[in-house]
Write an enzyme that holds these catalytic residues in place. Structure first.
Site, PDB file in Angstrom:
ATOM      1  N   HIS A 190       0.894  -1.195  -0.031  1.00  0.00           N
ATOM      2  CA  HIS A 190      -0.025  -0.025   0.060  1.00  0.00           C
ATOM      3  C   HIS A 190       0.815   1.282   0.086  1.00  0.00           C
ATOM      4  CE1 HIS A 190      -3.105  -2.714   2.036  1.00  0.00           C
ATOM      5  NE2 HIS A 190      -2.915  -3.017   0.823  1.00  0.00           N
ATOM      6  N   HIS A 224      -1.042 -11.392  -4.702  1.00  0.00           N
ATOM      7  CA  HIS A 224       0.041 -10.904  -4.744  1.00  0.00           C
ATOM      8  C   HIS A 224       1.228 -11.921  -5.264  1.00  0.00           C
ATOM      9  CE1 HIS A 224      -0.889  -7.469  -2.424  1.00  0.00           C
ATOM     10  NE2 HIS A 224      -1.588  -8.194  -1.540  1.00  0.00           N
ATOM     11  N   HIS A 254      -9.469  -1.734  -4.268  1.00  0.00           N
ATOM     12  CA  HIS A 254      -8.272  -2.152  -3.463  1.00  0.00           C
ATOM     13  C   HIS A 254      -7.325  -3.008  -4.275  1.00  0.00           C
ATOM     14  CE1 HIS A 254      -5.829  -2.489  -0.122  1.00  0.00           C
ATOM     15  NE2 HIS A 254      -5.425  -3.693  -0.359  1.00  0.00           N
ATOM     16  N   ASP A 309      -3.314  -2.617  -4.907  1.00  0.00           N
ATOM     17  CA  ASP A 309      -2.380  -3.530  -4.897  1.00  0.00           C
ATOM     18  C   ASP A 309      -1.692  -4.029  -5.841  1.00  0.00           C
ATOM     19  OD1 ASP A 309      -2.795  -4.213  -2.014  1.00  0.00           O
ATOM     20  OD2 ASP A 309      -4.339  -5.838  -2.487  1.00  0.00           O
TER      21      ASP A 309
HETATM   22 ZN   LIG Z   1      -3.915  -4.675  -0.312  1.00  0.00          ZN
END
Ligand SMILES: [Zn+2]
Length: 277
Positions: free
Chosen positions: A76, A256, A229, A233
């Protein structure tokens, strides 16, 4: 494009969402070609440079690892750097995990703007996408397509829940208003399992959107806050490349680990030519 850094230091403190530890951080201005570097004050100033080599394929959060030293959950903070085009910064931190703040990139973005952002006397070469490039894991994808303007899109899909699908497309010029305030999220049903694994120790209704069986347990900032969001990311994870991407990056249900695989793919792809823009 010109390289950028902060005009003066910006300090903040908060709780790590996974460790639950209180963490102190100071972001310092840095000269051109420094890149973004974490300096662990609790480990005698050992440093972890933010680049594809230090990026690990972790799932729940982004993880950087270099020479026995870890940094968890930098995504973030890195998204705020991406949104504001900050290439150079030394981040002094007294723990392995970056504080979660309110779960979004808002506190970092506002802090950077308050510290001021300065142009440095060196340029950065964007990575120009000249051909489609894709990484895939089952029905999850990250891809980049040629585009004269940089865009980020994300497609989120939870078909068996009340959420269904959400799709977001944005550019860095819209980051502050449309993406930075979007918070991380978690499913109520999964939270106990995370706690049992020693994760989410610092998670609460103040720093994450909590999703129940039939509705949100948190008040939303945007109807499609979850997809926003995930776009945040994606932008943060790709900033590990150390330069902006000129192209249209699209994440489909990616997390991720797949974002990190995409970063490594971009780094090694021989067909991608860099050129000064
Ligand atoms: Zn995040």
């Amino acid at each position: 494009m010109v390289q950028k850094s902060l005009k003066k230091p910006f300090s903040f403190q908060g709780i790590g969402i996974h460790s639950g530890q209180f963490v102190q951080v100071t972001c310092l201005p840095a000269s051109a070609n420094t890149g973004i570097v974490f300096r662990r004050l609790d480990l005698a100033g050992k440093e972890v440079a933010v680049n594809p080599k230090s990026l690990k394929l972790a799932d729940r959060c982004t993880q950087l690892h270099w020479d026995g030293v870890d940094i968890f959950t930098p995504e973030h903070l890195l998204a705020a750097c991406a949104g504001l085009d900050i290439d150079n910064m030394v981040i002094e931190i007294d723990h392995a995990e970056v504080p979660i703040m309110d779960g979004s990139a808002l506190a970092f973005s506002m802090g950077f703007l308050e510290a001021g952002i300065q142009d440095l006397s060196a340029s950065v070469t964007p990575l120009v996408i000249t051909k489609p490039i894709l990484v895939q894991d089952g029905d999850r994808y990250v891809m980049a397509l040629p585009s004269p303007v940089s865009y980020f899109s994300y497609v989120l899909s939870y078909p068996d829940t009340f959420i269904g699908s959400q799709t977001v497309t944005t550019s860095t010029s819209q980051f502050l208003s449309d993406i930075a305030p979007a918070r991380t999220y978690g499913f109520e049903a999964e939270i106990q399992a995370l706690l049992d694994r020693g994760l989410a120790q610092g998670g609460c209704l103040d720093n994450a959107v909590v999703i129940g069986k039939t509705g949100y347990l948190s008040e939303l900032r945007f109807p499609d806050e979850l997809a926003r969001h995930k776009t945040l990311d994606l932008m943060g994870d790709l900033w590990v490349l150390g330069r902006p991407i000129l192209g249209h990056v699209i994440g489909v249900k990616s997390g991720h680990a797949l974002n990190a695989r995409f970063v490594k793919e971009l780094e090694k792809a021989p067909r991608l030519k860099s050129r000064l823009v």
